[in-house]
Enzyme design. Structure first.
Site, PDB file in Angstrom:
ATOM      1  N   LEU A 102       0.788  -1.240   0.000  1.00 18.91           N
ATOM      2  CA  LEU A 102       0.000   0.000   0.000  1.00 18.91           C
ATOM      3  C   LEU A 102       0.817   1.286   0.000  1.00 18.91           C
ATOM      4  O   LEU A 102       0.282   2.352  -0.275  1.00 18.91           O
ATOM      5  CB  LEU A 102      -0.924   0.026   1.231  1.00 18.91           C
TER       6      LEU A 102
ATOM      7  N   ALA B  86      10.173  -1.791   1.092  1.00 21.62           N
ATOM      8  CA  ALA B  86       9.811  -3.120   1.606  1.00 21.62           C
ATOM      9  C   ALA B  86       8.338  -3.416   1.339  1.00 21.62           C
ATOM     10  O   ALA B  86       7.974  -4.548   0.975  1.00 21.62           O
ATOM     11  CB  ALA B  86      10.105  -3.195   3.099  1.00 21.62           C
TER      12      ALA B  86
ATOM     13  N   GLU C 108       3.350  13.119   9.757  1.00 22.84           N
ATOM     14  CA  GLU C 108       3.633  11.706   9.998  1.00 22.84           C
ATOM     15  C   GLU C 108       4.075  11.444  11.439  1.00 22.84           C
ATOM     16  O   GLU C 108       4.607  10.383  11.762  1.00 22.84           O
ATOM     17  CB  GLU C 108       4.681  11.214   9.000  1.00 22.84           C
TER      18      GLU C 108
ATOM     19  N   HIS D  58      10.306   8.047   5.720  1.00 19.47           N
ATOM     20  CA  HIS D  58      10.282   8.823   6.969  1.00 19.47           C
ATOM     21  C   HIS D  58      11.733   9.098   7.354  1.00 19.47           C
ATOM     22  O   HIS D  58      12.615   8.275   7.083  1.00 19.47           O
ATOM     23  CB  HIS D  58       9.630   8.030   8.118  1.00 19.47           C
TER      24      HIS D  58
ATOM     25  N   CYS E 230      10.048   2.178  14.263  1.00 22.22           N
ATOM     26  CA  CYS E 230       8.683   2.450  13.777  1.00 22.22           C
ATOM     27  C   CYS E 230       7.648   1.927  14.754  1.00 22.22           C
ATOM     28  O   CYS E 230       6.544   2.465  14.845  1.00 22.22           O
ATOM     29  CB  CYS E 230       8.423   1.731  12.452  1.00 22.22           C
TER      30      CYS E 230
HETATM   31  O1  SUG Z   1       3.570   4.016   6.579  1.00 22.97           O
HETATM   32  N1  SUG Z   1       4.000   0.569   6.028  1.00 22.97           N
HETATM   33  C1  SUG Z   1       4.178   1.727   6.887  1.00 22.97           C
HETATM   34  C2  SUG Z   1       5.494   1.634   7.604  1.00 22.97           C
HETATM   35  C3  SUG Z   1       5.642   2.730   8.619  1.00 22.97           C
HETATM   36  C4  SUG Z   1       7.027   2.799   9.183  1.00 22.97           C
HETATM   37  N2  SUG Z   1       7.090   3.808  10.155  1.00 22.97           N
HETATM   38  C5  SUG Z   1       8.172   4.576  10.412  1.00 22.97           C
HETATM   39  N3  SUG Z   1       9.179   4.660   9.559  1.00 22.97           N
HETATM   40  N4  SUG Z   1       8.177   5.302  11.466  1.00 22.97           N
HETATM   41  C6  SUG Z   1       4.104   3.024   6.068  1.00 22.97           C
HETATM   42  O2  SUG Z   1       4.574   3.025   4.927  1.00 22.97           O
HETATM   43  C7  SUG Z   1       2.735  -0.906   4.560  1.00 22.97           C
HETATM   44  C8  SUG Z   1       1.367  -1.535   4.506  1.00 22.97           C
HETATM   45  C9  SUG Z   1       1.207  -2.474   3.362  1.00 22.97           C
HETATM   46  O3  SUG Z   1       1.839  -2.303   2.317  1.00 22.97           O
HETATM   47  O4  SUG Z   1       0.385  -3.433   3.507  1.00 22.97           O
HETATM   48  C10 SUG Z   1       2.814   0.288   5.498  1.00 22.97           C
HETATM   49  O5  SUG Z   1       1.819   0.948   5.719  1.00 22.97           O
END
Ligand code: SUG
Length: 444
Positions: A21, A27, A174, A248, A368
């Protein structure tokens, strides 16, 4: 008065899955469509929390949110019973349902921004839930987050709450992932470093991936929290780092008290960031640990999550300790760097490598997963809910997850009304375990 920093870790939700998403999160894109194991995810998270407790840290948890987010589906015109709403939404748009089934609330570094009481004009700790406007699946988090934070930190003499910023992506916020607080001690006045990806109104033509945080949003948070003007520093993240997957700033930098550990390419001009911080807080004896690209290429920092670590002041230890994902040990450059750093007599003296792979596959490392709040004894005593861990609570949460969580969730499961029922049953019980009151829509 004694002060500490508490990490509140996000509990991985029962619908944890890999839906690809988050555009710009390497990743998340790479693992789209993989089979997730929510039960393993929640246990990995609790084990990380227990690891910190064993070190002597105070550790809390934050709950997952109700998914699918039926309130959003209702607001989009879906009607009927919960099952009818989910079924018709799934038929109409599986992509919409995938967004509303995400367990992304587990990354509580994005829950909001906290300004501890020594930094604010009215001497209260201020909270603003992040609007997370940049990603649709995350833009639905802030209302429930606000309710949970109010249950933990009741509005009054000690704590003040603000609604998430209005204004959509122009005011994209964020939360703590783009915010660092430096101080000599947690109870001393600090200085805030807000790192933004773009300005709201300039188009940011140098970005290929979204700059999720805007300068204007960061300035608004600092204003409404009542920070003194000269104790807030605003710096743009290096656009090259965002384009390399540092969606981030906490993917390329982490701080604790007077120490800043960051990649050479995190900022366009790191020397200027250092002098801005020194000028804003001359009394803080800053220690900057800048990791050169020649030793750790930016791409290795992004894939290993070297900087998405927790930098801790552990009781009884002179030097700080890093909590890193195992991927850092498995990446040659980052592993070599950590070994060299620990032997170098700098401010960081120990490192632990933990397995949070379920979260890492979605771009969420140890940093995170945690929401940090500096609190005095008195403020801790004023807290509500029952979310600070002891062994009994950890055992209860493990038992709860074992009874409610699946060990396999894949794309086709996300439209399944049974998974929705399981999620609501789990969260209903969790609100009792954590003494939260009714924070979810399905409980209203
Ligand atoms: O917002 N991943 C989150 C990861 C957040 C990491 N947070 C920090 N760096 N503080 C994001 O991108 C992936 C969900 C998905 O692909 O199913 C997701 O939302």
């Amino acid at each position: 008065m004694s002060w500490r920093e508490i990490n509140f870790d996000g509990i991985v939700g029962p619908t944890h899955n890999y839906a690809g998403l988050s555009y710009g999160n390497v990743a998340s894109a790479k693992n789209e469509g993989q089979i997730a194991n929510p039960r393993e995810g929640v246990l990995q998270g609790l084990e990380k929390a227990q690891h910190l407790r064993r070190l002597g840290m105070t550790q809390g948890v934050l709950p997952p949110h109700d998914r699918p987010h039926l309130r959003t589906l209702r607001s989009l015109g879906f009607t009927g019973s919960d099952t009818e709403i989910l079924t018709s939404a799934w038929t109409s748009s599986p992509a919409l349902v995938r967004n509303l089934m995400s367990s992304a609330t587990m990354w509580t570094a994005n829950a909001g921004t906290v300004s501890p009481s020594p930094d604010t004009a009215d001497g209260r700790t201020h909270f603003t839930p992040a609007n997370l406007a940049a990603m649709y699946h995350r833009s639905i988090e802030h209302e429930t987050t606000g309710k949970v934070l109010k249950a933990y930190f009741p509005e009054g003499d000690h704590f003040a709450h603000h609604p998430a910023l209005p204004g959509g992506t122009h005011m994209g916020d964020e939360g703590a992932a783009n915010h660092n607080r430096f101080c000599t001690d947690y109870g001393a006045e600090g200085v805030a470093l807000y790192v933004y990806g773009r300005s709201a109104f300039d188009g940011a033509k140098d970005l290929t991936y979204p700059g999720r945080q805007t300068l204007e949003a960061s300035e608004a948070i600092a204003r409404q929290h009542g920070l003194k003007k000269d104790r807030a520093v605003f710096v743009r993240q290096n656009p090259g780092a965002i384009n390399a997957g540092a969606f981030h700033n906490d993917v390329v930098a982490v701080s604790n008290r007077n120490v800043f550990f960051y990649h050479e390419e995190a900022f366009e001009n790191p020397a200027e960031v250092q002098s801005m911080l020194r000028a804003a807080a001359p009394e803080i004896d800053f220690e900057f640990v800048e990791v050169p690209s020649a030793k750790v290429p930016l791409c290795d920092a992004v894939t290993s999550y070297l900087f998405n670590s927790q930098l801790l002041s552990v009781p009884g230890e002179d030097k700080m300790r890093l909590i890193l994902p195992v991927e850092v040990e498995e990446t040659a450059s980052t592993h070599a760097y950590v070994k060299e750093m620990l032997g170098s007599n700098g401010p960081i003296g120990a490192a632990d490598f933990l397995d949070v792979r379920q979260s890492m596959r979605n771009g969420g490392g140890p940093a995170c997963l945690r929401f940090r709040v500096a609190l005095s004894d008195q403020q801790m005593a004023a807290m509500g809910a029952n979310a600070v861990l002891d062994d009994a609570l950890v055992d209860r949460l493990k038992d709860w997850a074992g009874r409610h969580y699946r060990d396999r969730v894949e794309a086709k499961d996300l439209g399944d009304p049974q998974l929705m029922e399981e999620c609501f049953a789990a969260l209903d019980e969790l609100t009792q375990i954590l003494a939260l009151g009714s924070v979810y829509d399905f409980q209203q």
